[in-house]
Design an enzyme around this catalytic site. Structure first.
Site, PDB file in Angstrom:
ATOM      1  N   GLU A 199      -6.093   6.461  11.221  1.00  0.00           N
ATOM      2  CA  GLU A 199      -6.243   7.161  12.500  1.00  0.00           C
ATOM      3  C   GLU A 199      -5.124   8.186  12.690  1.00  0.00           C
ATOM      4  OE1 GLU A 199      -8.157   3.074  13.045  1.00  0.00           O
ATOM      5  OE2 GLU A 199      -6.455   3.902  11.949  1.00  0.00           O
ATOM      6  N   TYR A 249     -10.794  28.938   2.369  1.00  0.00           N
ATOM      7  CA  TYR A 249     -10.871  27.484   2.240  1.00  0.00           C
ATOM      8  C   TYR A 249      -9.782  26.916   1.354  1.00  0.00           C
ATOM      9  CZ  TYR A 249     -14.167  28.898  -1.479  1.00  0.00           C
ATOM     10  OH  TYR A 249     -14.777  29.499  -2.545  1.00  0.00           O
ATOM     11  N   GLU A 292       0.835  -1.210   0.000  1.00  0.00           N
ATOM     12  CA  GLU A 292       0.000   0.000   0.000  1.00  0.00           C
ATOM     13  C   GLU A 292       0.869   1.260   0.000  1.00  0.00           C
ATOM     14  OE1 GLU A 292      -3.909  -0.344   2.420  1.00  0.00           O
ATOM     15  OE2 GLU A 292      -2.334  -1.374   3.579  1.00  0.00           O
ATOM     16  N   LYS A 341     -10.336   5.630   2.835  1.00  0.00           N
ATOM     17  CA  LYS A 341      -9.527   4.927   1.835  1.00  0.00           C
ATOM     18  C   LYS A 341     -10.501   4.207   0.914  1.00  0.00           C
ATOM     19  CE  LYS A 341      -5.885   2.587   3.050  1.00  0.00           C
ATOM     20  NZ  LYS A 341      -4.960   1.536   3.551  1.00  0.00           N
TER      21      LYS A 341
END
Length: 119
Positions: A73, A54, A22, A99
């Site tokens: 996390e 923004y 990954e 993901k």
């Protein structure tokens, strides 16, 4: 009155994941951010200096997404902290990091981590 700025469906190609593959191949990620911030001055003045641009929010999120992590996390927590450091006027942050097509058995659109912090 509670006021917020929301950026939804921000797409990145990044290299987060526990498996080595990954971090080599990468994957598609989507981030949603809801930032609670006083906007009354901007509502009255119509001046950019009275709000949070923004485009700058996007840049903070992008810079954190470019740093590889094993866990969503970790990405979410690091991004939340960077947003608060950059924009101390925030009174709350909700951040969702997803993901797409995670490498697990079965058909799944996404895996997400949601963090919320009130200051």
């Amino acid at each position: 009155m509670t006021t917020s700025i929301e950026l939804k469906n921000i797409k990145f190609y990044a290299y987060h994941g526990v498996m080595e593959q990954e971090r080599i191949v990468g994957n598609q990620f989507v981030v949603d951010a809801l930032l609670t911030v006083p906007l009354q001055r901007a509502m009255d003045s119509d001046h950019l200096d009275d709000t949070i641009n923004y485009a700058l929010i996007y840049e903070v999120i992008k810079s954190e997404m470019l740093i590889p992590s094993n866990l969503l996390e970790h990405v979410a927590g690091r991004t939340l902290n960077a947003l608060k450091r950059t924009f101390p006027q925030l009174s709350a942050i909700e951040l969702k990091v997803s993901k797409l097509n995670p490498p697990i058995e079965g058909e799944i659109q996404s895996a997400s981590v949601i963090v919320r912090q009130t200051y």
